[in-house]
Scaffold this active site. Sequence first.
Site, short mmCIF file in Angstrom:
data_model
loop_
_atom_site.label_atom_id
_atom_site.label_comp_id
_atom_site.label_asym_id
_atom_site.label_seq_id
_atom_site.Cartn_x
_atom_site.Cartn_y
_atom_site.Cartn_z
N ARG A 41 -26.39 3.25 0.97
CA ARG A 41 -27.49 2.34 0.63
C ARG A 41 -28.78 3.09 0.27
O ARG A 41 -29.56 2.63 -0.56
CB ARG A 41 -27.74 1.38 1.79
CG ARG A 41 -28.81 0.32 1.55
CD ARG A 41 -28.93 -0.59 2.77
NE ARG A 41 -30.13 -1.40 2.74
CZ ARG A 41 -30.23 -2.59 2.15
NH1 ARG A 41 -29.18 -3.11 1.54
NH2 ARG A 41 -31.36 -3.27 2.18
N ILE A 67 -33.84 -5.23 -3.05
CA ILE A 67 -32.47 -5.08 -2.58
C ILE A 67 -32.36 -5.93 -1.32
O ILE A 67 -33.24 -5.88 -0.45
CB ILE A 67 -32.13 -3.60 -2.31
CG1 ILE A 67 -30.66 -3.45 -1.87
CG2 ILE A 67 -33.06 -2.97 -1.30
CD1 ILE A 67 -30.22 -1.98 -1.73
N SER A 68 -31.33 -6.74 -1.22
CA SER A 68 -31.21 -7.69 -0.12
C SER A 68 -31.01 -6.99 1.23
O SER A 68 -30.52 -5.86 1.30
CB SER A 68 -30.05 -8.65 -0.36
OG SER A 68 -30.29 -9.46 -1.47
N GLN A 69 -31.38 -7.70 2.27
CA GLN A 69 -31.13 -7.27 3.65
C GLN A 69 -29.64 -6.96 3.83
O GLN A 69 -28.78 -7.67 3.31
CB GLN A 69 -31.54 -8.43 4.56
CG GLN A 69 -31.27 -8.28 6.02
CD GLN A 69 -31.58 -9.59 6.76
OE1 GLN A 69 -31.81 -10.62 6.14
NE2 GLN A 69 -31.57 -9.54 8.07
#
Length: 213
Positions: A41, A67-69
């Site tokens: 990530r 960027i999503s959780q």
Amino acid sequence: MLYCQKKDAYVSARFRMVEDQIVSRGISDAATLRAMRTVPRHLFVLPENEKEAYNDSPLPIGYDQTISQPFIVAYMTELSRPAKGKKALEVGTGSGYQAAVLAEIVDTVYTVEIVPELAWEATARLKILEYQNIVTKYGDGYKGWPEHAPFDIIIVTAAADHMAEPLKEQLAEDGRLVMPVGDPAKVQQLILLTKKKGKITETVLEPVRFVPL
């Protein structure tokens, strides 16, 4: 992906992320957990945010996008029921992270991004990471990707005030579509569509917050 974890200083952080943020909240699909432990990530965020990559929060990726959780990525992935032999469409490539997670599991991922700079950057990033089963495209994801339809999985990582009809039409039999629906300026609801014998069923899930489609 041929990314070498032996040279990855964040392996421990990534495994802690999965245990503390994802498994602890009920995500149990083995393929999803394996993908979340594998994809680096920190390579999908801005360099100045690298040390925050495994925190329990979304992060900016430039161009007013995020960027999503990690939990949300895992949750939407599990909801889609990914497996070998399946073909996925992602709407909203962003930095390419969700596409990479899916690509660890399914046969092919087609992903569309409307911000040209993000589309180009994600294409380059995924190429460097040697993902050979991800096909990227710059364009309007609301229209899907009819040339490659139908899709077993459709994941939309941006919000709209209504369900996109072209995406529903591109859903395969036994397919699953996951999308945040609601006012893009407010909290939305995550919606799951499933297709069985030609009939589409809608299930309203969790409240979420995504950038506009």
